[in-house]
Design an enzyme around this catalytic site. Structure first.
Site, mmCIF file in Angstrom:
data_model
loop_
_atom_site.group_PDB
_atom_site.id
_atom_site.type_symbol
_atom_site.label_atom_id
_atom_site.label_comp_id
_atom_site.label_asym_id
_atom_site.label_seq_id
_atom_site.Cartn_x
_atom_site.Cartn_y
_atom_site.Cartn_z
ATOM 1 N N LYS A 221 0.819 -1.211 0.000
ATOM 2 C CA LYS A 221 0.000 0.000 0.000
ATOM 3 C C LYS A 221 0.857 1.267 0.000
ATOM 4 C CE LYS A 221 -4.405 -1.686 1.738
ATOM 5 N NZ LYS A 221 -5.421 -1.662 2.815
ATOM 6 N N ARG A 255 -3.466 -10.179 5.102
ATOM 7 C CA ARG A 255 -4.045 -10.180 3.742
ATOM 8 C C ARG A 255 -2.973 -9.626 2.803
ATOM 9 N NH1 ARG A 255 -6.745 -6.690 0.244
ATOM 10 N NH2 ARG A 255 -8.390 -7.665 -1.030
#
Length: 274
Positions: A221, A255
């Site tokens: 991210k 995740r």
């Protein structure tokens, strides 16, 4: 700390990995990468072989400013993929990344095992009741607004306290409907500035007060690649570092896009605790 997936008890006191399968053309890292049956099945097989317990399939990109996708288009994208994967891997624990109750219902009826909802039921009033009726595990994430508007909603009185209060309300609403297997995701990158993401990670152990398994999704991210002045493509090392921190602070599920490296994180952190 266990959850029941299709009659199988998954022990989350030992951390697990959720591999990401994006079938959207516009996801921030792997958008459009897996668009034919062969590449999808090879990717799923690789993640399972590397040790993923869950595979998370999404057909609606939730990156900031993502384009709107109609419910019909989301169903048309995701149902054939769910059927394809389950035919090839009948015992797979498939997670469906959706905030729509009808998508959730149809995918579970097709054989998926759990639902991963970025909105914790706030974008579809029927979601919590649908999950309760289906008797399946439910991942509820913290977010404000929608993917298109969330980055304009980053003002908090007290970041961690506000998120904990949000979860106390959403969990109470879920429990009132009889839901049992609930997992919480603090929502890194969703309605949070770069600095707030790091504050959240630094105080992650405070989420133990909720007494629910904790999912952390920070893989590649912008909180990583913007800090390192690089790109999502070159953010694997940074992802590994922060996943290690998350595990040390109580994460139950990672995740990730890169399963092998996440499994290695878990193995090494377990060795430290021994």
């Amino acid at each position: 700390m266990t959850i029941n997936c299709k009659g199988q008890l998954i022990d989350l006191s030992s951390p697990k990995v959720m591999g990401i399968l994006n079938i959207t053309p516009d996801s921030f890292y792997d958008g459009g990468k897996h668009k034919d049956e062969k590449s999808i099945l090879l990717h799923v097989e690789r993640m399972l072989n590397e040790g993923a317990t869950f595979i998370d399939v999404g057909a609606y990109s939730s990156r900031p400013n993502a384009d709107h996708v109609s419910e019909t288009d989301e169903l048309n994208r995701i149902l054939p993929i769910v059927n394809l994967i389950l035919k090839a891997f009948p015992n797979i624990l498939l997670s469906i990344d959706t905030f729509r109750s009808e998508v959730a219902k149809q995918c579970i009826e097709a054989g998926a095992a759990l639902i991963n909802d970025i909105s914790a039921g706030t974008l579809d009033d029927n979601m919590l009741q649908t999950i309760a009726n289906l008797h399946i595990p439910y991942i509820m994430m913290h977010m404000r607004g929608t993917p298109k508007t969330m980055q304009q909603q980053t003002d908090y009185d007290n970041l961690v306290k506000d998120i904990l209060f949000y979860f106390s309300e959403r969990i109470a609403a879920a429990k009132a409907l009889g839901m049992v297997d609930i997992i919480v995701d603090p929502g890194f990158g969703f309605a949070k500035t770069l600095e707030q993401n790091y504050e959240l990670l630094n105080k992650l152990e405070l989420f133990k007060i909720i007494e629910k398994p904790l999912l952390v999704g920070i893989s590649r991210k912008s909180m990583i690649y913007k800090t390192l002045k690089t790109s999502a493509k070159d953010a694997l090392n940074g992802t590994t570092v922060l996943n290690t921190v998350a595990l040390q602070k109580g994460a139950s599920i990672l995740r990730v896009h890169d399963v092998k490296e996440a499994i290695e994180c878990i193995t090494l952190v377990k060795s430290l605790s021994r």
